[in-house]
Each structure stands twice: as structure tokens, then as C-alpha cells.
Enzyme design. Structure first.
Site, PDB file in Angstrom:
ATOM      1  N   GLY A   1      29.528  62.369  52.054  1.00  0.00           N
ATOM      2  CA  GLY A   1      28.355  63.135  52.441  1.00  0.00           C
ATOM      3  C   GLY A   1      27.592  63.694  51.257  1.00  0.00           C
ATOM      4  CG  ASP A   2      26.590  67.434  49.033  1.00  0.00           C
ATOM      5  OD1 ASP A   2      25.479  66.926  48.814  1.00  0.00           O
ATOM      6  OD2 ASP A   2      26.913  68.571  48.668  1.00  0.00           O
TER       7      ASP A   2
END
Lengths: 159, 159
Positions: free
Chosen positions: B16-17
Site C-alpha cells: 500500500g504505502d
């Protein structure tokens, strides 16, 4: 019910790049003029749409749409599904616990009473105000004070 | 060794990040003029620094620094640690497999030969070129062609 490994993966992804939110939405056809709308949302470039479809298959809920900016967005907004998803993810979440708990709290109220009293609705709407800060939201959101004002003008809420 | 639940959480967060990357870095004191630097990086607002410290405790590697823009950054750049981290996360990664596999491939070469031949170094440098596209990087990165040119000028590489 998904495996702990799948749920912890999704919790990690949600903490990194997903969004737990609840918003006040104006609804002219609603009894109290506003809807309290909880949501769980994930974004990806359109080339990774298959990933969002996988998430959708994990939760058996929500819908995917293509945005005009080249992103795909998977969101779940129905109260029962949001409740189920967050209850499953809660044990694995490490960053967005406050958002998760607050939405679960609001959703519990929304689930159990199809007709909230104006006073109870307003109490919930005040909890929604907290989210703008929790999510560092830059968007203009509707505040509980606006709902209260509407209810006052419409004589829905007897002070 | 961390539990499957912790590893799948971190894999989700990374998808995700987080960022899996490898870059060519100019090093005037290096024999071949350049370093091939793999990295695994996570960012958070400084208020969530404790989360990065938790990640650091999971991997027992890397360092955290405070950036001027209000973010904290946890990065692992030493070859052995990057290898260990990605090998552990690989089974759980769902979006960044290509980045993960390519870094593992490059790192395997870097680990086993402390003195790569200029030709082998250049072969690896060409694999690094792929990353700009994989990560949709907007930063200006050093290309293998630049390394080849340097080696030519310095008579390191015999054509």
C-alpha cells in the site's frame, strides 16, 4: 471468514493506503435531511484493478468504479458490510484503530435503530466531526452544527 | 523470524504505502564509480514514528530519520538486510512482486561477489533501469548508460 493471514495483509494495506471514514451526506429525501455514511475505501491505478477485485472477493461486498483521474476505487458503504469488514480487521489494525473503533461505534447505533430520534442522530453526527481531524482530511465536510441548524429551521429538533 | 501474521501485515503495508527500490548512486571513492543501492522504505507522519520503530524491531535492521517535511522515514539499505526482509515478505506480497523479485535477483549478485567485474556490474545496472518504470518514479535517476559512459571514459571497461 477469511484466514488470519489474509486479514492481517488487508489490515496492513488499509493502514498504509486505505481509508476508514464516516461522513455526513445531504439527502433531501431523508427524514432528518442528512445521512451518516460510513465507508471503507481502497484505491489503485487502473492497471491494478484486479487487486481491488480480489479485495472485493475477500469481503463479498462493495463496488469498484473507475475514476476520471486514472484510478480505480473500491468502496464499501453499506452499514452492515462496513460493520463486518471492520470487525474482522480490527485485531490486526495498528495505525487506524481510532477510526476503526469510532466507525464501529457509530455503525452499531445505525444498525440497531432504523429510526433514530433527531437527538440521537445529532449525537452520532458529533462523532462524525472527529473524522476530519483523524484522517487529516482537506475536503470540505458537513459538520454536525449544520445538521443541528437544519433540524432547528425545520422544527425537527425541539430544543 | 516473525509470525506469518506480522509478515503478511507488513507485506500489505508495503504494497500500500511502502517502497521497494534499487538505485544507481554516484560514489567517487568506489572502484567502478557507482554503487548499486537496494532499499526498502516506509514513511509516516512524525506522530506515527512509533509505528516505524515497531517495523524496525520486526526486522532488526535499518534506520529512521526525521525529514524536513514533517515525515519520518524508515529505510533499510544494507544488502544483507534487504535480502532477508524481502525473502521473508515475498510469499505475502501481492502488488510489488516484480520489484521484490528483481531486487532479490540483484541483491543475490551483490552479496556473493564483493568485487564484480565491470561487465557484470553493468549487467546489473541495466536491471536497475527497469525500476523507474515499475515504481512510476518521477525523480531523475542515474541510468546504466551513464555508468557505461563513465566506465568507457575511465578505461575501466574494455569494449
Amino acid at each position: 471468514m477469511s484466514s488470519p493471514e489474509v486479514l492481517s495483509y488487508v489490515a496492513g494495506f488499509l493502514d498504509g493506503d486505505g481509508c476508514i471514514n464516516v461522513q455526513l451526506v445531504r439527502r433531501k429525501d431523508y427524514r432528518l435531511g442528512y445521512q451518516i455514511r460510513p465507508s471503507v475505501t481502497f484505491f489503485q491505478k487502473q492497471k491494478h484493478r484486479a487487486f481491488l477485485e480480489w479485495l472485493q472477493s475477500v469481503f463479498q461486498a462493495g463496488y469498484i468504479r473507475e475514476r476520471k483521474d486514472g484510478m480505480s476505487e473500491y468502496s464499501v458503504v453499506d452499514v452492515k458490510s462496513v460493520d463486518q469488514i471492520l470487525a474482522q480487521l480490527r485485531p490486526y489494525i495498528r495505525l487506524k484503530q481510532r477510526q476503526c473503533d469510532l466507525v464501529l461505534e457509530i455503525v452499531a447505533e445505525l444498525k440497531h435503530s432504523s429510526r433514530l430520534s433527531p437527538q440521537d442522530f445529532l449525537t452520532l453526527a458529533r462523532k462524525v466531526d472527529v473524522f476530519e481531524e483523524l484522517n487529516d482530511s482537506k475536503k470540505r465536510t458537513i459538520k454536525s452544527s449544520q445538521v443541528a441548524e437544519f433540524m432547528g429551521v425545520q422544527h425537527i429538533l425541539i430544543p
